[in-house]
Design an enzyme around this catalytic site. Structure first.
Site, PDB file in Angstrom:
ATOM      1  CE1 TYR A  53      -4.283   0.810  -0.341  1.00 16.99           C
ATOM      2  CE2 TYR A  53      -4.428  -1.333   0.733  1.00 16.99           C
ATOM      3  CZ  TYR A  53      -5.015  -0.315  -0.010  1.00 16.99           C
ATOM      4  OH  TYR A  53      -6.305  -0.431  -0.427  1.00 16.99           O
ATOM      5  CD  GLU A  55      -4.796   5.073   0.649  1.00 16.56           C
ATOM      6  OE1 GLU A  55      -4.757   5.771   1.667  1.00 16.56           O
ATOM      7  OE2 GLU A  55      -5.742   4.330   0.361  1.00 16.56           O
ATOM      8  CG  ASP A 198      -7.760  10.333 -24.448  1.00 14.08           C
ATOM      9  OD1 ASP A 198      -6.754   9.598 -24.475  1.00 14.08           O
ATOM     10  OD2 ASP A 198      -8.901   9.931 -24.134  1.00 14.08           O
ATOM     11  CB  THR A 224      -4.117   3.752 -22.422  1.00 17.42           C
ATOM     12  OG1 THR A 224      -3.718   3.707 -23.795  1.00 17.42           O
ATOM     13  CG2 THR A 224      -5.593   4.119 -22.348  1.00 17.42           C
ATOM     14  CE  LYS A 227      -6.573   2.060 -25.596  1.00 17.43           C
ATOM     15  NZ  LYS A 227      -7.640   3.064 -25.770  1.00 17.43           N
ATOM     16  NE  ARG A 233      -5.539  -4.553 -20.421  1.00 19.63           N
ATOM     17  CZ  ARG A 233      -6.027  -4.080 -21.576  1.00 19.63           C
ATOM     18  NH1 ARG A 233      -6.949  -3.150 -21.595  1.00 19.63           N
ATOM     19  NH2 ARG A 233      -5.599  -4.559 -22.723  1.00 19.63           N
TER      20      ARG A 233
END
Ligand SMILES: *Cc1c(COP(=O)(O)O)cnc(C)c1O
Length: 412
Positions: A53, A55, A198, A224, A227, A233
């Protein structure tokens, strides 16, 4: 890939993975948003970094024990900055859609206006499609492409002056031509709008130096990483320093919880790969391959939307071939060629059974396929479309497809 433990403990999941691996190996993957990551990226993704974790951001975490996580995330950020000439980078967005949502939440108030591309002309669902929650919160206005297939900059200027959008948004999922970011920035300056690009589909072509880069020009750029960029991903936001604080706050704690650090490490590995000189050659070859497909289809009397391609994808209008995109997709599936049905500009048909198919070359190029293979593949696609009702013929083509894929092995 070593799945020793998995194959013993969970035969059902192991079997799904093995079957999918075989499908990927023996088919021609032409969905333009898909790609094959390197074994190094896969190793980082499957690493123990998933256990942690973290954060917060490097140097400012809410948890102890983040020193090595900080190293990995900082490497991802620094490499992305170098790759795209970015002032500020956030590598935590879980995917492309959450990256866009975080930007909207950072820069807009409910009811504010976004000027984006009409979805049938290549825009993405997250650019305000009525089925999304974003469309209920914000006011999306749409521009289109011209009949010659170019972005209608004049219309953008007229709409921008009329609607005074807070954001002008460019960047698309089914548009195949280059974008003039400077022109958009000039329009945005006239009406005081923030510019957002984008680049989800074309990030790898930009990183490889083959397409215009909006990052040094625009306020905010989302992408992203899975691609054309050939990473895991995931999503990423790049912006001018001026927006850094509100963008970071919108991603965490505004919208997301703990970052997926195995994924962020895999992004760092993919960025290192993209910084290598060979990635330029890769990006160039993707576009050469798409150009060959364009020529081959035009010779066979296929109608290419936007009149051709400057990137990795082609949107083909099948109206003159008397079949729908759905029928073409299904017939091609039977022959081991994967594409997706897609709306064409102002499509007279429905989204579930549209007029077009969208196909592209990033995944095939990752396998090492070049001009020679593209010519053969275009011929097969044409034969499938002509013989769509002849299952025997489709099975014959599939045999040839499998034979070709054997020469370009994946994950040896
Ligand atoms: C693919 C894509 C997205 C969404 O990415 P996900 O990772 O599927 O959420 C956003 N914008 C554009 C332009 C895309 O092509």
């Amino acid at each position: 890939m070593n799945h020793k433990k998995l194959s013993k403990f969970d035969t059902k999941i192991y079997s799904a993975i093995e079957k999918e691996k075989q499908r990927q190996e023996q088919g021609l993957e032409m969905i333009p948003s898909e790609n094959f990551v390197s074994p190094a990226v896969l190793e980082a993704l499957g690493s123990i970094l998933t256990n942690k974790y973290s954060e917060g951001y490097p140097g400012k975490r809410y948890y102890g024990g983040c020193e090595f996580i900080d190293d990995a995330e900082t490497l991802a950020i620094e490499r992305a900055k170098k790759l795209f000439k970015a002032e500020h980078v956030n590598v935590q967005p879980l995917s492309g859609a959450p990256a866009n949502v975080a930007v909207y939440f950072a820069l807009l108030k409910p009811g504010d206006t976004v000027l984006g591309m009409d979805l049938s002309h290549g825009g993405h669902l997250t650019h305000g499609h009525p089925v999304t929650y974003m469309a209920k919160i914000f006011n999306f206005i749409r521009y289109k492409t011209t009949s010659a297939g170019k972005i209608d900059y004049k219309q953008i200027e007229i709409l921008a002056k009329k609607h005074k959008p807070k954001i002008i948004l460019v960047g698309y999922s089914a548009y195949s031509r280059e974008i003039n970011y400077k022109k958009i920035q000039i329009i945005a300056d006239k009406v005081g709008a923030i510019t957002m690009a984008d680049i989800a589909h074309i990030a790898g072509l930009i990183a490889g130096g083959q397409m215009n880069n909006p990052v040094p020009i625009f306020d905010v750029v989302t992408t992203t990483t899975h691609k054309t960029l050939r990473g895991p991903r995931g999503g990423m936001i790049m912006c001018k320093k001026k927006w850094a604080k509100i963008i970071d706050k919108a991603v965490f704690p505004g919208f997301q919880g703990g970052p997926h650090e195995n994924n962020i490490a895999a992004k760092a590995v993919a960025f290192k790969e993209a910084l290598e000189p060979t990635f330029k050659t890769y990006a160039k070859q993707i576009m050469k391959n798409a150009k060959i497909l364009e020529q081959e289809f035009k010779t066979r009397n296929y109608k290419i939307c936007f009149n051709g391609t400057d990137n990795h994808l082609l949107l083909i209008d099948l109206n003159n071939k008397n079949l729908s995109g759905k029928e073409a997709q299904e017939a091609l599936d039977k022959a081991g060629i994967t594409v997706n049905k897609n709306m064409i500009p102002d499509d007279p048909r429905s989204p579930m059974d549209p007029s077009g198919i969208r196909l592209g070359t990033p995944a095939l190029t990752s396998r090492g396929m070049r001009e020679k293979e593209m010519k053969i593949i275009a011929g097969w696609i044409d034969q499938v479309i002509i013989n769509r009702q002849n299952d025997k013929k489709l099975a014959e083509i599939k045999k040839q497809v499998v034979k070709m894929t054997k020469k370009f092995p994946l994950y040896k």
